[in-house]
Design a protein around this motif. Structure first.
Motif, mmCIF file in Angstrom:
data_model
loop_
_atom_site.group_PDB
_atom_site.id
_atom_site.type_symbol
_atom_site.label_atom_id
_atom_site.label_comp_id
_atom_site.label_asym_id
_atom_site.label_seq_id
_atom_site.Cartn_x
_atom_site.Cartn_y
_atom_site.Cartn_z
ATOM 1 N N GLY A 1 0.773 -1.236 0.000
ATOM 2 C CA GLY A 1 0.000 0.000 0.000
ATOM 3 C C GLY A 1 0.797 1.275 0.000
ATOM 4 N N ILE A 2 2.140 1.186 -0.066
ATOM 5 C CA ILE A 2 2.936 2.410 -0.044
ATOM 6 C C ILE A 2 3.590 2.619 -1.408
ATOM 7 C CG2 ILE A 2 3.419 2.081 2.416
ATOM 8 C CD1 ILE A 2 6.300 1.461 1.661
ATOM 9 N N ASN A 3 3.990 3.854 -1.664
ATOM 10 C CA ASN A 3 4.699 4.223 -2.890
ATOM 11 C C ASN A 3 6.172 4.405 -2.539
ATOM 12 O OD1 ASN A 3 5.636 5.229 -5.299
ATOM 13 N ND2 ASN A 3 4.628 7.227 -5.103
ATOM 14 N N THR A 4 7.022 3.503 -3.019
ATOM 15 C CA THR A 4 8.438 3.519 -2.631
ATOM 16 C C THR A 4 9.284 4.431 -3.510
ATOM 17 O OG1 THR A 4 8.890 1.596 -4.024
ATOM 18 C CG2 THR A 4 8.290 1.180 -1.729
ATOM 19 N N GLU B 1 -8.030 18.476 21.519
ATOM 20 C CA GLU B 1 -8.700 17.209 21.263
ATOM 21 C C GLU B 1 -7.733 16.205 20.651
ATOM 22 O OE1 GLU B 1 -12.847 15.699 19.187
ATOM 23 O OE2 GLU B 1 -11.760 17.381 18.323
ATOM 24 N N ALA B 2 -7.598 15.030 21.294
ATOM 25 C CA ALA B 2 -6.740 13.973 20.769
ATOM 26 C C ALA B 2 -7.437 13.268 19.617
ATOM 27 C CB ALA B 2 -6.405 12.980 21.867
ATOM 28 N N ARG B 3 -6.693 12.988 18.561
ATOM 29 C CA ARG B 3 -7.259 12.362 17.373
ATOM 30 C C ARG B 3 -6.536 11.050 17.074
ATOM 31 N NH1 ARG B 3 -7.401 17.887 16.549
ATOM 32 N NH2 ARG B 3 -9.366 18.714 15.716
ATOM 33 N N VAL B 4 -7.206 10.161 16.340
ATOM 34 C CA VAL B 4 -6.639 8.864 16.010
ATOM 35 C C VAL B 4 -7.167 8.421 14.656
ATOM 36 C CG1 VAL B 4 -8.484 7.588 17.204
ATOM 37 C CG2 VAL B 4 -6.270 6.475 16.817
ATOM 38 N N ILE B 5 -6.291 7.740 13.904
ATOM 39 C CA ILE B 5 -6.661 7.103 12.645
ATOM 40 C C ILE B 5 -6.490 5.595 12.842
ATOM 41 C CG2 ILE B 5 -6.031 6.783 10.215
ATOM 42 C CD1 ILE B 5 -5.165 9.713 10.171
ATOM 43 N N LEU B 6 -7.467 4.826 12.417
ATOM 44 C CA LEU B 6 -7.465 3.382 12.627
ATOM 45 C C LEU B 6 -6.959 2.658 11.385
ATOM 46 C CD1 LEU B 6 -11.043 2.982 14.189
ATOM 47 C CD2 LEU B 6 -8.931 3.683 15.324
ATOM 48 N N SER B 7 -6.237 1.569 11.609
ATOM 49 C CA SER B 7 -5.940 0.688 10.484
ATOM 50 C C SER B 7 -7.217 -0.041 10.095
ATOM 51 C CB SER B 7 -4.850 -0.319 10.852
ATOM 52 O OG SER B 7 -5.338 -1.251 11.803
ATOM 53 N N HIS B 8 -7.269 -0.529 8.865
ATOM 54 C CA HIS B 8 -8.476 -1.207 8.389
ATOM 55 C C HIS B 8 -8.758 -2.463 9.217
ATOM 56 C CE1 HIS B 8 -11.183 -3.345 5.617
ATOM 57 N NE2 HIS B 8 -11.474 -2.138 5.141
ATOM 58 N N PRO C 1 -6.406 2.506 4.384
ATOM 59 C CA PRO C 1 -6.864 1.542 3.373
ATOM 60 C C PRO C 1 -6.620 0.103 3.823
ATOM 61 C CG PRO C 1 -4.877 2.661 2.636
ATOM 62 C CD PRO C 1 -5.338 3.381 3.869
ATOM 63 N N GLU C 2 -7.312 -0.821 3.200
ATOM 64 C CA GLU C 2 -7.323 -2.215 3.632
ATOM 65 C C GLU C 2 -5.948 -2.863 3.572
ATOM 66 O OE1 GLU C 2 -9.778 -6.355 2.686
ATOM 67 O OE2 GLU C 2 -10.165 -4.522 1.548
ATOM 68 N N ASP C 3 -5.155 -2.522 2.579
ATOM 69 C CA ASP C 3 -3.875 -3.200 2.390
ATOM 70 C C ASP C 3 -2.711 -2.517 3.102
ATOM 71 O OD1 ASP C 3 -3.903 -0.959 0.840
ATOM 72 O OD2 ASP C 3 -3.035 -1.893 -0.951
ATOM 73 N N PHE C 4 -2.991 -1.529 3.963
ATOM 74 C CA PHE C 4 -1.908 -0.795 4.622
ATOM 75 C C PHE C 4 -1.910 -1.090 6.120
ATOM 76 C CE2 PHE C 4 -0.269 3.094 6.732
ATOM 77 C CZ PHE C 4 1.024 3.040 6.250
ATOM 78 N N ARG C 5 -0.774 -1.622 6.600
ATOM 79 C CA ARG C 5 -0.609 -1.895 8.035
ATOM 80 C C ARG C 5 0.715 -1.315 8.535
ATOM 81 N NH1 ARG C 5 -1.482 -8.211 8.907
ATOM 82 N NH2 ARG C 5 0.076 -8.264 7.263
ATOM 83 N N GLY C 6 0.989 -0.113 8.125
ATOM 84 C CA GLY C 6 2.264 0.495 8.466
ATOM 85 C C GLY C 6 3.286 0.219 7.381
ATOM 86 N N HIS C 7 4.445 0.857 7.496
ATOM 87 C CA HIS C 7 5.466 0.758 6.448
ATOM 88 C C HIS C 7 6.459 -0.367 6.715
ATOM 89 C CE1 HIS C 7 7.119 3.340 9.638
ATOM 90 N NE2 HIS C 7 8.297 2.845 9.298
ATOM 91 N N PRO D 1 1.829 -5.273 12.508
ATOM 92 C CA PRO D 1 0.823 -5.785 13.445
ATOM 93 C C PRO D 1 -0.518 -5.940 12.754
ATOM 94 C CG PRO D 1 1.185 -3.454 13.821
ATOM 95 C CD PRO D 1 2.177 -3.873 12.766
ATOM 96 N N SER D 2 -1.317 -6.892 13.233
ATOM 97 C CA SER D 2 -2.625 -7.095 12.617
ATOM 98 C C SER D 2 -3.562 -5.938 12.916
ATOM 99 C CB SER D 2 -3.233 -8.410 13.123
ATOM 100 O OG SER D 2 -3.327 -8.399 14.534
ATOM 101 N N SER D 3 -3.423 -5.337 14.101
ATOM 102 C CA SER D 3 -4.245 -4.182 14.477
ATOM 103 C C SER D 3 -3.325 -3.038 14.858
ATOM 104 C CB SER D 3 -5.174 -4.519 15.638
ATOM 105 O OG SER D 3 -6.151 -5.456 15.238
ATOM 106 N N LEU D 4 -3.597 -1.867 14.299
ATOM 107 C CA LEU D 4 -2.705 -0.730 14.475
ATOM 108 C C LEU D 4 -3.523 0.549 14.436
ATOM 109 C CD1 LEU D 4 0.327 0.292 14.482
ATOM 110 C CD2 LEU D 4 0.132 0.359 11.994
ATOM 111 N N VAL D 5 -3.140 1.518 15.273
ATOM 112 C CA VAL D 5 -3.762 2.842 15.212
ATOM 113 C C VAL D 5 -2.660 3.882 15.087
ATOM 114 C CG1 VAL D 5 -5.772 2.113 16.563
ATOM 115 C CG2 VAL D 5 -3.819 3.153 17.731
ATOM 116 N N PHE D 6 -3.022 5.022 14.520
ATOM 117 C CA PHE D 6 -2.068 6.109 14.274
ATOM 118 C C PHE D 6 -2.501 7.334 15.073
ATOM 119 C CE2 PHE D 6 -2.484 3.342 10.649
ATOM 120 C CZ PHE D 6 -1.181 3.062 10.280
ATOM 121 N N ILE D 7 -1.557 7.886 15.843
ATOM 122 C CA ILE D 7 -1.816 9.046 16.693
ATOM 123 C C ILE D 7 -0.747 10.091 16.393
ATOM 124 C CG2 ILE D 7 -1.902 9.857 19.105
ATOM 125 C CD1 ILE D 7 -2.958 7.141 19.905
ATOM 126 N N PRO D 8 -1.083 11.374 16.420
ATOM 127 C CA PRO D 8 -0.067 12.412 16.167
ATOM 128 C C PRO D 8 1.133 12.276 17.087
ATOM 129 C CG PRO D 8 -2.249 13.377 16.122
ATOM 130 C CD PRO D 8 -2.436 11.959 16.586
#
Length: 836
Positions: free
Chosen positions: A62-65, A165-172, A204-210, A217-224
C-alpha cells in the motif's frame, strides 16, 4: 517443406519425445520416485527461501516507494566504536525538528512505535488490552504515498501546535476486528492510555504500516507524534538532544536525487554538530533508500539472506549432480539401445533431445511436488479452517515464475551431461554388450561431488554432537532447586499505589510457609527476555555487550547467585535512585582486565536513549542470563521508582519446597488482583526445575536440528554414492565378469566394491573432521552461537564425537553402496566371453 508444416512436425516430435520419456520413466518407478523426491527437496528449499526473502524484503503493502528514503545517524569516531554498528536509526526530538525544518530536499516525517492500553480492563486476563500505536507526524501518510479509505487525515498544524482534542486514525484491520466495521466510526471516541481520542480516519485495507510482512501488526492505530506520552509527561524532552527515540523517513522532492539529498542532510547534521557539540559532535547523517526491514539493518540482512540462498543453491546443485550420476547409470544400461538408434540413422541432436526430455519431466514433477507442499497444502488447510492464506505465502505469478525457472535450470543442470555423453555412443562395444564402455571417465566429477558431500555432512555431525554435549557441560551459576517465580503485570492504579501494592505483597510473601527469600526484578535468569546493551568504561576505552537487569534488594540471595566482592543492590539504592551497579565476573574481565572493578565507573545507554554513568559496587560470579546460550556478561541496576509494566516476583525456599512456593505465589497474585503473565517459554508460575527442563530441552533440540541437517546432507551424499557405485559396476561389468571367470568369489567381489566406497569417502571424512574442529573453536565468533555453556571443556568427548561422526558417515556410505555391490556379485562370467 513449408514453415507451417515444419513447425507442426517439430511439435509432433516433441509430443513423441515426451510420451516416450513418460513411458520410460514409468517403467523404472524406483529410479523415478527417488529422483522426483530429491528434486522436490532441492527445488522446494530454493522456492521456500526465495519466497521468504521476497516476503521480508518486499516493500510494505500500500505504499509508494518511489523517492522514499530513511535518514540514519552515521556515528563517527568514539561514537562509532561505542555503538558497535555502522548506523543508528533513532534521533532526538529536537534533531528531528531541525532536520524537518532544514533544506534537505525531502519531505521529512517522524514516527515512533509503541504498545499502549486500549479501552477498559479485561476481567478475564486481569489486565488492560493493548494495541500497537504508531505515533506519526501529520504528513506520515502523504510521505508514504497512502490515501485514507475514510476521513481527511491529520491537520498539518498539529505537529507543533497540538489542539486540545486527541485524534486517532485506525488501520483497516483494527476497524474491522475491534470496531466491527462500524460505518459511523468517524467522530466517535476511543480510550487509549485512559484518554479519549476522536476517530478522524481509517487507513486503506492493504496498509498496516510501512513495515515488512512479519513486523506489521494485525491491528494498528495512528496518533499524532506530539501526543506521545513522553512529550506530554516531560516538557524537557522536547529540547533534550541526548535522548534518541525518533525514527525519520522522507520522500525526495521533485528534481532532487538521493545524492543531492544526502549532501543536504549531511550539511544539516554538520550544522547541528557545530551548534551542539556536547551531544552531536560525533553524529553525521546519511540517506538510504527505503527498506522494509530498516535501512540500518539491510547490510546484515542481505548477508544472512545471501548465505541462506547460497546454502539452498548448494543443496540443489548437489541434488542435480547426484541425479545426473544416476541418469548416467541409467544411460549406460541403455547404451546398446541408443547405439541401435544411432545405427538406424538417429542424429545426435535427436538423441540429446530424447534423453533431455526425461530430465525435463523429472524436474517439472519435482517442482510440482514442492509447489504443492509449499503452496497447495497451506491453501487446503486454510480452506478447511476457513482462514485466509497470507499473501506472502500465496501462489502468485512471481512464485510460479520462480518455480518454473528453477525447473528449467535444474533440468539443464542434471540432464545435459548424460544427454550429451550418451548422444554419441561407441557403437562396436555397445553392440557387443560392453555396457558403459565409453563412460568410464565421465563419473569422475560425480565421485568428487559425493566425496565433497560427505565432507559437508561430517562437520554438521561434529557440531551437532558438541551442541548436544552442552547438556552435560551446562552451568546455570545458581541452584535450581527451591526456586519459583511469576511474571506479573503492573497492578492497576497510580504509580504510587502500584508500588505500594507490590511492596505489601512482597512482604506478605516473605511470611508464607517455606519461603526463605523474596525479590522483585525487571527480569530474571532464563526468562527468555533479551536486554542486551553496550557498556563502556568511563573513559570510553573499552566496550562490551552485556545483559542489563533492573533488580530490587535480595535479588542475588533469592536467585542464588554468588557475590564475589563488594555488595549487592540494596533498598537504599532503589529509593535514592543511586547510580550504582553490580557486574558479573565475565563483564568485569572484559572491561577491566587485570584490575579491581570495585569503584570503577561504567556508562550505559538504555532504551530511553539517555546515557547513565554508574559506579560498580559489587562483582558476582558468572550465572545464566535470559537463556543458557545467550551472552553471559551482565550488569544489575537498581529497580527504578517507576516500576516497569511487567515484573518478576521470585521466591526461594528449601529444595523440594516448590509446591509451597507455587502456592504462596498464587496467593500473592490474588492479593494483587492480577494473573501470572505467560512468557515466551513458560505459561505461568515457573520453578527451577521448569527452567532446567526447558533449557536442557532447548540445547538438545538445537543440537538435534543441526544433526538432522547433517543427516539430510548424508542422505543426499548417499544418493550420490548410489549413483557412483552403480556406474562403477555398470562400466566395470566386463572386468567383474573376467574376475568371476578367473575364480574370484562373490564375497571377494562384494568386498572389492565396498573397499572402493571406503576409498571414495575417506578423504571427505578427513576433510570434514578438520572443518568440524575449526568450527567448534570459531562458532562463537562467527555465528554468535556458543558451543559450550559453562566452564567445563569438551575434554575426552571431543575425540569421541569425531569417532562417532566418522563412523556414521562411513556406515551410511557403505549402506548406500551395498545394492550396487550385491549386483556386482551377480555378473555372469559368460559376459566376458560374449563381449569378445
Amino acid at each position: 517443406m513449408p514453415p507451417r508444416f515444419r513447425f507442426l512436425d517439430a511439435l509432433d516430435s516433441i509430443r513423441r519425445d515426451l510420451t516416450h520419456a513418460l513411458r520410460s520413466l514409468a517403467k523404472d518407478r524406483g529410479f523415478t520416485l527417488i529422483c522426483v523426491i530429491s528434486l522436490g527437496i532441492g527445488i522446494g528449499a530454493m522456492v521456500a527461501l526465495t519466497t521468504f526473502t521476497r516476503a521480508i524484503t518486499a516493500p510494505a503493502r500500500g505504499i509508494n516507494t518511489s523517492g522514499l528514503a530513511e535518514v540514519l545517524v552515521l556515528p563517527q569516531g568514539p561514537l562509532r566504536v561505542k555503538a558497535g554498528v555502522w548506523a543508528l536509526e533513532q534521533w532526538s526530538y529536537p534533531d528531528y525538528q531541525a532536520l524537518r525544518d532544514a533544506d534537505t530536499g525531502m519531505d521529512v516525517t517522524g514516527w515512533v512505535r509503541e504498545s499502549d492500553v486500549f479501552g477498559e480492563p479485561d476481567p478475564e486476563t486481569a489486565g488492560s488490552p493493548r494495541v500497537s500505536v504508531l505515533y506519526v507526524s501529520a504528513n506520515y501518510f502523504h510521505t508514504f504515498g497512502v490515501s485514507l479509505a475514510r476521513g481527511a487525515g491529520f491537520d498539518p498544524a498539529i505537529d507543533d501546535k497540538p489542539s486540545g482534542e486527541a485524534r486517532v486514525i485506525l488501520s483497516h484491520d483494527f476497524w474491522k476486528s475491534r470496531m466491527n466495521g462500524d460505518p459511523e466510526i468517524l467522530g466517535k471516541a476511543l480510550a487509549i492510555n485512559g484518554l479519549p481520542h476522536t476517530v478522524i480516519g481509517v487507513a486503506p485495507e492493504d496498509f498496516r504500516g510501512h513495515f515488512h510482512a512479519f513486523q506489521s501488526p494485525s491491528s494498528l492505530v495512528f496518533i499524532p507524534l506530539d501526543r506521545h506520552p513522553r512529550l506530554r509527561e516531560s516538557a524537557s524532552i522536547r529540547d533534550d538532544r541526548a535522548v534518541d527515540w525518533i525514527h525519520i523517513h522522507g520522500r525526495l522532492k521533485p528534481g532532487v536525487d538521493i545524492d543531492r539529498a544526502n549532501a543536504l542532510v549531511t550539511a544539516a547534521a554538520a550544522g547541528l554538530a557545530e551548534r551542539y557539540p556536547r551531544t552531536n559532535e560525533f553524529k553525521s547523517a546519511t540517506i538510504q533508500p527505503y527498506a522494509s526491514m530498516g535501512a540500518a539493518g539491510k547490510p546484515e540482512s542481505t548477508r544472512v539472506i545471501s548465505v541462506l540462498l547460497s546454502l539452498a543453491g548448494t543443496v540443489l546443485l548437489i541434488v542435480c549432480l547426484n541425479i545426473s550420476g544416476m541418469m548416467l547409470v541409467r544411460g549406460a544400461t541403455r547404451e546398446r539401445e541408443l547405439s541401435i538408434r544411432a545405427a538406424l540413422g538417429a542424429s545426435r541432436q535427436r538423441l540429446i533431445r530424447h534423453l533431455f526430455f526425461e530430465a525435463l519431466v523429472l524436474a517439472f514433477a519435482g517442482g510440482a511436488i514442492s509447489a504443492f507442499v509449499l503452496f497447495g497444502v497451506p491453501a487446503i488447510i486454510g480452506w478447511k479452517l476457513g482462514v485466509p492464506i497470507p499473501e506472502e505465502i500465496d501462489l502468485d505469478a512471481a512464485n510460479v515464475a520462480i518455480a518454473l525457472g528453477l525447473c528449467l535450470v535444474v533440468s539443464m543442470l542434471f540432464g545435459l551431461l548424460p544427454a550429451i555423453r550418451f548422444s554419441r555412443p561407441t557403437l562396436l562395444p555397445a553392440l557387443k554388450d560392453d555396457v558403459g564402455a565409453g563412460g568410464r571417465h565421465t563419473i569422475r566429477i560425480h565421485r568428487i561431488a559425493a566425496m565433497v558431500q560427505i565432507g559437508i555432512a561430517v562437520p554438521f555431525l561434529v557440531v551437532a554432537g558438541v551442541m548436544i554435549d552442552r547438556a552435560r557441560t551446562a552451568e546455570f551459576g545458581f541452584p535450581i532447586d527451591g526456586l519459583a517465580a511469576a511474571r506479573l503485570p503492573l497492578p492497576e492504579g497510580s504509580e504510587r499505589e502500584a508500588a505500594f501494592a507490590v511492596r505489601r505483597v512482597r512482604d506478605n510473601l516473605k511470611q508464607a510457609s517455606g519461603v526463605r527469600s523474596v525479590a522483585v526484578g525487571g527480569g530474571m535468569p532464563i526468562d527468555f527476555d533479551y536486554r542486551e546493551f553496550r557498556i563502556a568504561t568511563a573513559n570510553d576505552t573499552k566496550f562490551a555487550t552485556a545483559h542489563v537487569t533492573h533488580v530490587a534488594e535480595n535479588f542475588l540471595e533469592t536467585v542464588g547467585a554468588r557475590l564475589l566482592r563488594g555488595r549487592t543492590i540494596t533498598a537504599d539504592d532503589r529509593i535514592a535512585a543511586a547510580a550504582v551497579a553490580v557486574v558479573s565476573q565475565p563483564l568485569a574481565e572484559l572491561l577491566f582486565p587485570g584490575k579491581e572493578p570495585i569503584g570503577e565507573r561504567v556508562k550505559v545507554t538504555l532504551d530511553e536513549g539517555r546515557e547513565q554513568e554508574l559506579t560498580i559496587v559489587g562483582v558476582t560470579a558468572d550465572f545464566a542470563t535470559s537463556q543458557l546460550t545467550t551472552i553471559r556478561p551482565q550488569i544489575l541496576l537498581p529497580l527504578p521508582a517507576t516500576l516497569p509494566r511487567t515484573m518478576f516476583l521470585m521466591a526461594r525456599g528449601a529444595p523440594g519446597d516448590e509446591p509451597k512456593l507455587k502456592a504462596a505465589l498464587e496467593t500473592a497474585l490474588r492479593e494483587l488482583g492480577v494473573q501470572a503473565l505467560p512468557g515466551v517459554a513458560f505459561p505461568g508460575i515457573v520453578t527451577g526445575q521448569d527452567m532446567l527442563d526447558k533449557s536442557i530441552g532447548d540445547l538438545i533440540a538445537e543440537g538435534t536440528a543441526v544433526g538432522v541437517a547433517g543427516g539430510a546432507v548424508l542422505v543426499l551424499a548417499a544418493l550420490g554414492i548410489i549413483g557412483v557405485v552403480a556406474f562403477m559396476v555398470t562400466t566395470r561389468t566386463r572386468e567383474l565378469a573376467l574376475r568371476m571367470a578367473l575364480g574370484a568369489t562373490r564375497l571377494g567381489v562384494f568386498r572389492l566394491m565396498l573397499t572402493d566406497v571406503v576409498r571414495l569417502v575417506i578423504p571427505g571424512v578427513i576433510g570434514g573432521l578438520m572443518l568440524g574442529a575449526i568450527l567448534i573453536r570459531t562458532m562463537q565468533d562467527v555465528m554468535g552461537t556458543p558451543l559450550t555453556v559453562g566452564t567445563t571443556p569438551l575434554g575426552f568427548m571431543e575425540p569421541v564425537i569425531y569417532a562417532v561422526a566418522s563412523a556414521i558417515a562411513i556406515s551410511v556410505a557403505l549402506l548406500a553402496g551395498v545394492p550396487a555391490a550385491r549386483r556386482a556379485t551377480t555378473v555372469p562370467p559368460m559376459m566376458a566371453i560374449r563381449s569378445e
